[in-house]
Design a protein around this motif. Structure first.
Motif, mmCIF file in Angstrom:
data_model
loop_
_atom_site.group_PDB
_atom_site.id
_atom_site.type_symbol
_atom_site.label_atom_id
_atom_site.label_comp_id
_atom_site.label_asym_id
_atom_site.label_seq_id
_atom_site.Cartn_x
_atom_site.Cartn_y
_atom_site.Cartn_z
ATOM 1 N N LEU A 90 45.089 -5.362 54.933
ATOM 2 C CA LEU A 90 44.905 -3.959 54.543
ATOM 3 C C LEU A 90 46.214 -3.180 54.625
ATOM 4 O O LEU A 90 46.476 -2.317 53.784
ATOM 5 C CB LEU A 90 43.839 -3.295 55.412
ATOM 6 C CG LEU A 90 42.414 -3.806 55.203
ATOM 7 C CD1 LEU A 90 41.470 -3.208 56.236
ATOM 8 C CD2 LEU A 90 41.919 -3.505 53.799
ATOM 9 N N ASN A 91 47.033 -3.477 55.630
ATOM 10 C CA ASN A 91 48.303 -2.763 55.792
ATOM 11 C C ASN A 91 49.342 -3.157 54.761
ATOM 12 O O ASN A 91 50.202 -2.354 54.417
ATOM 13 C CB ASN A 91 48.873 -2.980 57.196
ATOM 14 C CG ASN A 91 48.125 -2.206 58.252
ATOM 15 O OD1 ASN A 91 47.433 -1.235 57.965
ATOM 16 N ND2 ASN A 91 48.253 -2.638 59.490
ATOM 17 N N GLN B 287 44.447 -0.716 49.634
ATOM 18 C CA GLN B 287 44.299 0.573 50.319
ATOM 19 C C GLN B 287 43.782 1.645 49.360
ATOM 20 O O GLN B 287 42.911 2.438 49.713
ATOM 21 C CB GLN B 287 45.633 1.019 50.928
ATOM 22 C CG GLN B 287 46.073 0.187 52.095
ATOM 23 C CD GLN B 287 47.476 0.541 52.558
ATOM 24 O OE1 GLN B 287 48.081 1.514 52.127
ATOM 25 N NE2 GLN B 287 48.012 -0.283 53.460
ATOM 26 N N SER C 96 40.175 3.625 49.649
ATOM 27 C CA SER C 96 40.169 5.081 49.831
ATOM 28 C C SER C 96 39.760 5.849 48.572
ATOM 29 O O SER C 96 39.630 7.069 48.614
ATOM 30 C CB SER C 96 41.546 5.556 50.300
ATOM 31 O OG SER C 96 42.521 5.275 49.330
#
Length: 183
Positions: free
Chosen positions: A39-40, A46, A50
């Motif tokens: 995810l990072n 991401q 979102s």
């Protein structure tokens, strides 16, 4: 302590209990690490997570399909709960809390060992044993090469720094000389 951190600890405790019952404590840790790293490191992922244009159900369906067979059921179930409750942002804190709970339960501690070169397996074992005696825990080593060290090691376990590096020793020596000359 932020509200998110408190919530993350609750999720981590519940996840640890499930992992303990299923005898998958270490597997769950590795799965969480992989998930947080993915995810990072993926900006597109991401944005997907979102995006207000994509429903939570659709996001969850895509993630479950992509992760099925790659992550333990406990981690996928936790991901599902976080997604449904709009709490994906606490995943890194959940990982940190899980590792702390795991360490407390199993007597483990993670140590970051800074050295001027990559330590061999036997050197890592020796460092782990030495700091295990100091801390009373089983130590897991992560070796980081730091060319700015002149020699020796710098070890961080939790919030404690053990600075046995040559530069650290020189700094302490300089400080003691300065303290003596001020008197």
């Amino acid at each position: 302590m932020s509200q998110d951190t408190i919530v993350a600890k609750r999720y981590a405790k519940a996840l640890f209990e499930v992992a303990f019952e299923e005898r998958q404590i270490m597997e769950v840790e590795e799965d969480l690490k992989s998930l947080v790293a993915a995810l990072n490191s993926d900006a597109e992922l991401q944005r997907f997570i979102s995006s207000p244009r994509i429903t939570g159900e659709n996001k969850l369906a895509v993630l479950k399909k992509a992760l099925e067979g790659k992550l333990s059921g406990a981690v996928i179930n936790t991901l599902e709960i976080l997604m449904k409750r709009g709490r994906m942002d606490i995943l890194p804190d959940l990982l940190d809390s899980y590792i702390k709970i795991e360490g407390d339960s199993l007597g483990l501690a993670d140590a970051t060992v800074y050295s001027t070169y990559t330590l061999s397996s036997s050197e890592q074992t020796q460092v782990a044993e030495e700091f295990g005696r100091l801390s009373g825990r089983n130590i897991r080593i992560t070796n980081v090469v730091d060319k700015s060290l002149l020699g020796g090691l710098k070890v961080i376990i939790g919030d404690t720094l053990y600075d046995g590096s040559l530069s650290g020793k020189l700094t302490r020596l300089e400080k003691s000389f300065n303290d003596k000359h001020r008197r």
